[in-house]
Design a protein around this motif. Structure first.
Motif, short mmCIF file in Angstrom:
data_model
loop_
_atom_site.label_atom_id
_atom_site.label_comp_id
_atom_site.label_asym_id
_atom_site.label_seq_id
_atom_site.Cartn_x
_atom_site.Cartn_y
_atom_site.Cartn_z
N ASN A 162 -5.54 4.87 -6.95
CA ASN A 162 -5.17 3.46 -7.01
C ASN A 162 -5.86 2.87 -8.24
O ASN A 162 -7.09 2.78 -8.28
N GLU A 193 -3.87 7.16 -13.01
CA GLU A 193 -3.30 7.51 -11.71
C GLU A 193 -3.80 8.84 -11.13
O GLU A 193 -3.48 9.16 -9.99
N HIS A 219 5.57 2.27 -4.38
CA HIS A 219 4.78 3.16 -5.23
C HIS A 219 5.45 4.51 -5.49
O HIS A 219 5.53 4.92 -6.65
N THR A 233 -6.21 -0.13 -9.40
CA THR A 233 -6.51 -1.56 -9.36
C THR A 233 -7.73 -1.92 -10.19
O THR A 233 -7.74 -2.94 -10.89
N GLN A 290 1.62 -3.08 -4.49
CA GLN A 290 1.83 -2.86 -3.06
C GLN A 290 2.03 -4.19 -2.33
O GLN A 290 2.89 -4.31 -1.46
N ASP A 314 1.31 -2.32 -10.51
CA ASP A 314 0.71 -1.16 -9.88
C ASP A 314 -0.49 -1.59 -9.05
O ASP A 314 -0.86 -2.76 -9.01
N GLY A 315 -1.08 -0.64 -8.38
CA GLY A 315 -2.28 -0.89 -7.59
C GLY A 315 -2.01 -1.83 -6.43
O GLY A 315 -0.90 -1.89 -5.88
N ASP A 316 -3.04 -2.57 -6.06
CA ASP A 316 -2.94 -3.47 -4.92
C ASP A 316 -1.87 -4.53 -5.11
O ASP A 316 -1.16 -4.91 -4.16
#
Length: 118
Positions: free
Chosen positions: A84, A78, A45, A86, A37, A32-34
């Motif tokens: 995000n 979330e 996502h 991260t 992506q 998840d997060g950066d």
């Protein structure tokens, strides 16, 4: 869901009848997060979010059917799906960092017991 139902029945058989069992959902079942992506692109996502919400529905359904408490971890990580996470994740984007673990502990401590009359 069926495997979790079976697992929760087994746990319940091993603990005191008065034990309170807390079952957590996922913030994301994938990276998840950066990191997510970067590894999978922007289109990842929405898809991973939908899979996570589906898994979480099964988790809560099984927990509640067993008389256990379902603890939401999706929302703290979330928000409504726009956040995000991260800053709550380790460098692998898959596991919580210290701040994420603290957030999980807080969610568990704040979990509302199920109303036995409902």
């Amino acid at each position: 869901g069926s495997q979790l139902t079976s697992d929760l029945q087994q746990v319940r058989a091993e603990v005191s009848r008065s034990a309170r069992i807390l079952v957590t959902t996922y913030w994301n079942v994938f990276e998840d997060g950066d990191v997510g992506q970067q590894d999978f692109g922007k289109a990842f996502h929405p898809w991973s979010d939908a899979v996570t919400k589906s898994a979480n529905a099964q988790i809560c359904s099984a927990a509640q059917a067993a008389g256990d408490t379902c603890v939401d971890l999706y929302t703290p990580f979330e928000g409504a799906g726009e956040r995000n996470p991260t800053d709550l994740l380790a460098d692998d984007g898959d596991h919580p960092n210290a701040q994420g673990h603290k957030l999980i502990a807080e969610a568990l401590l704040e979990a509302e017991p199920l109303d036995p009359t409902s």
